[in-house]
Design an enzyme around this catalytic site. Structure first.
Site, short mmCIF file in Angstrom:
data_model
loop_
_atom_site.label_atom_id
_atom_site.label_comp_id
_atom_site.label_asym_id
_atom_site.label_seq_id
_atom_site.Cartn_x
_atom_site.Cartn_y
_atom_site.Cartn_z
N LYS A 93 0.84 -1.20 0.00
CA LYS A 93 0.00 0.00 0.00
C LYS A 93 0.87 1.24 0.00
O LYS A 93 1.94 1.26 0.63
CB LYS A 93 -0.91 -0.03 1.23
CG LYS A 93 -1.97 1.07 1.28
CD LYS A 93 -2.85 0.89 2.51
CE LYS A 93 -3.95 1.95 2.58
NZ LYS A 93 -4.83 1.76 3.77
N SER A 133 -9.69 1.72 2.94
CA SER A 133 -8.85 2.48 2.03
C SER A 133 -7.80 1.64 1.30
O SER A 133 -7.19 2.14 0.35
CB SER A 133 -8.15 3.59 2.81
OG SER A 133 -7.28 3.03 3.78
N SER A 145 -9.75 -0.60 7.17
CA SER A 145 -9.21 -0.46 5.81
C SER A 145 -8.53 -1.68 5.21
O SER A 145 -8.25 -1.69 4.02
CB SER A 145 -8.22 0.70 5.76
OG SER A 145 -8.93 1.90 5.60
#
Ligand code: GLN
Length: 496
Positions: free
Chosen positions: A79, A154, A178
């Site tokens: 990420k 996210s 997330s």
């Protein structure tokens, strides 16, 4: 393999180890998949085929010389809020566009130490604030299973990359859901470890008392193996726990081979409030059905209550925004990323922040600053902290009556792109069932629990602090009972 006939990352690693495949071919196949699929999905903000292939070649050479770790050469995604020296780290924000950190996050350092081959950095809601990946400044990610729908957020880029076979596994971060919610929306496995389990050094801070690095993987044992790689104490993070880590893969393997037997006599706490109001009836029905299957395997269903579930979301959005408003003060147009020069320093800050932050980030900074301001601090921030303590107590007392808590991961199915962007509260509602474990700092796992109208439903298992091994053991046993389809990667095929 988990019954679907396809290989997970651990199975691939074993093939590599036995000399039945080469990491370089796997890397090339994954790269071909990124080239073919990512123009539509947009899971990556940056990726590097050449570096990926080179890292895989190095892994093959190390393996030939018997110097390679068991997972060396597996294509891995990260990420974009974990710092990397070889890729920009933008957090999905214009304010960090093109920013190259001078150091690797500890979690990334551990991936490299294990010999993993990085594919690239995955798309995310700006500074991890969101539940759909639509708040990325660089455009949304699509759900590979349903292209008109969001992948969750996210960590939507990481979840989509795994689901679409554009990496073998991925790291994400979870502050209020997330990792778990995008895992649920994309039909993959997500682990949010106990707060302190994985170092936050190099994880760009959103809400420091909640942030944790987590895993997105095709199978439960993959999540366990990846967690074993990144977990453990780190002197660079004062909140990292000095608790022995590791052993998750072994626990998952045990659960996988035991299957139903692993659930015999386990007290499964079904959270009453998590199957009622605010939760899609079809989603709740899937999870209830899963619970009955567990009962069929010999588990004992216990109905438990989380009376503070209805205030957890408000408490989370106060604590998280308060911490964010303070953490994001460092992006001042001077030290990192974008600068809009003006005559005075204050105007430079104002213009840089005005141009660099997107609307959701600005909303959070405003909310958080308000909650911390004099005259409102007691009414909002202090009350939210008290509610947080109650949520933790509620979870602990529920866990006193059972061995594992079960809820849907998200209260709904993956929603349509654009459907909630104009309605922040509707967006926040997607976090209803994931924020309690975040506020408490407890570990939680999301596993696929079947589909509704072809869309995946996630089931969340929550446990006591540092009980990750127990969670993955049960999760893997569930996977043995109800194997889901693994993504297609190297071997071509249709993909999904
Ligand atoms: N969706 C939640 C939020 O917007 C959680 C985000 C996260 O876990 N990073 O705050």
């Amino acid at each position: 393999m988990n019954g679907s006939g396809r290989l997970d990352a651990v199975a691939w690693a074993r093939r590599l180890g036995r000399g039945e495949a080469r990491a370089v071919d796997l890397a090339r196949a994954v790269a071909a998949r990124v080239r073919a699929v990512d123009p539509d999905v947009h899971a990556y903000l940056a990726w590097d085929e050449e570096a990926l292939v080179k890292a895989a070649e190095e892994a093959d050479a190390a393996r030939a010389a018997a110097r390679a770790g068991p997972f060396a050469g597996l294509p891995t995604a990260v990420k974009d809020n974990l710092t990397t020296v070889d890729f920009p780290t933008t957090c999905g924000s214009r304010i960090l566009e093109g920013y190259r950190p001078p150091y690797d996050a500890t979690a990334v350092r551990r991936l490299r130490a294990a010999g993993l081959a990085l594919v690239g950095k995955t798309n995310m809601d700006e500074f991890a604030m969101g539940s759909s990946t639509e708040h990325s400044a660089f455009g949304p990610t699509r759900n590979p299973l349903a292209p008109d729908r969001v992948p969750g957020g996210s960590s939507g880029g990481s979840a989509a990359a795994v689901a679409a076979g554009m990496c073998l596994w991925a790291l994400g971060s979870d502050t209020g859901g997330s990792v778990r919610q995008p895992a649920a929306y994309c039909g993959v496995v997500g682990i949010k470890p106990t707060y302190g389990r994985v170092s936050r050094y190099g994880l760009v801070a959103f809400a420091s008392s909640l942030d944790q690095v987590g895993t997105l993987t095709a199978s439960v044992r993959d999540g366990a193996a990846l967690l074993d790689i990144v977990a453990g104490h780190d002197p660079m993070d004062a909140t990292s726990a000095a608790v022995p880590a590791g052993g998750c893969l072994a626990a998952a393997e045990e659960g996988l081979s035991q299957g139903e037997a692993a659930w015999r006599g386990v007290r499964v706490g079904l959270v009453r409030e998590a199957l009622g109001g605010g939760v899609d009836g079809a989603v709740a029905a899937r999870v209830e059905e899963a619970a009955r299957a567990l009962e069929g395997a010999g588990a004992r269903l216990v109905e438990v209550s989380l009376p503070t579930l209805d205030v957890a979301l408000s408490a989370y959005y106060l604590v998280a925004t308060a911490e964010a408003s303070s953490n994001l003060a460092r992006f001042d147009g001077v030290r990192y990323g974008l600068r809009r020069q003006a005559a005075t320093a204050a105007d430079t800050h104002r213009r840089s922040r005005g141009a660099g932050f997107g609307p959701e980030v600005k909303r959070r900074i405003l909310l958080g600053t308000y909650a911390l301001s004099r005259g409102y601090y007691d009414a909002y921030y202090v009350r939210a902290q008290k509610a947080r303590t109650r949520v933790r107590e509620d979870l602990l007392s529920a866990l006193g009556e059972c061995d594992v808590l079960v809820t849907p991961t998200a209260p709904d199915l993956p929603f349509g792109l654009g459907e909630r962007t104009a309605d922040p509260l509707a967006m926040y509602a997607a976090d209803l069932l994931t924020v309690p474990a975040s506020l408490a700092g407890f570990p939680a796992l999301s596993v696929p629990a079947g589909r509704v109208d072809g869309l995946p439903v996630g089931m969340q298992l929550m446990g006591r602090p540092f009980a990750e091994a127990a969670l993955v053991r049960l999760g893997a046993a569930w996977e043995a009972m109800r194997p889901w389809e693994l993504p297609v990667w190297a071997e071509g095929g249709e993909g999904r």
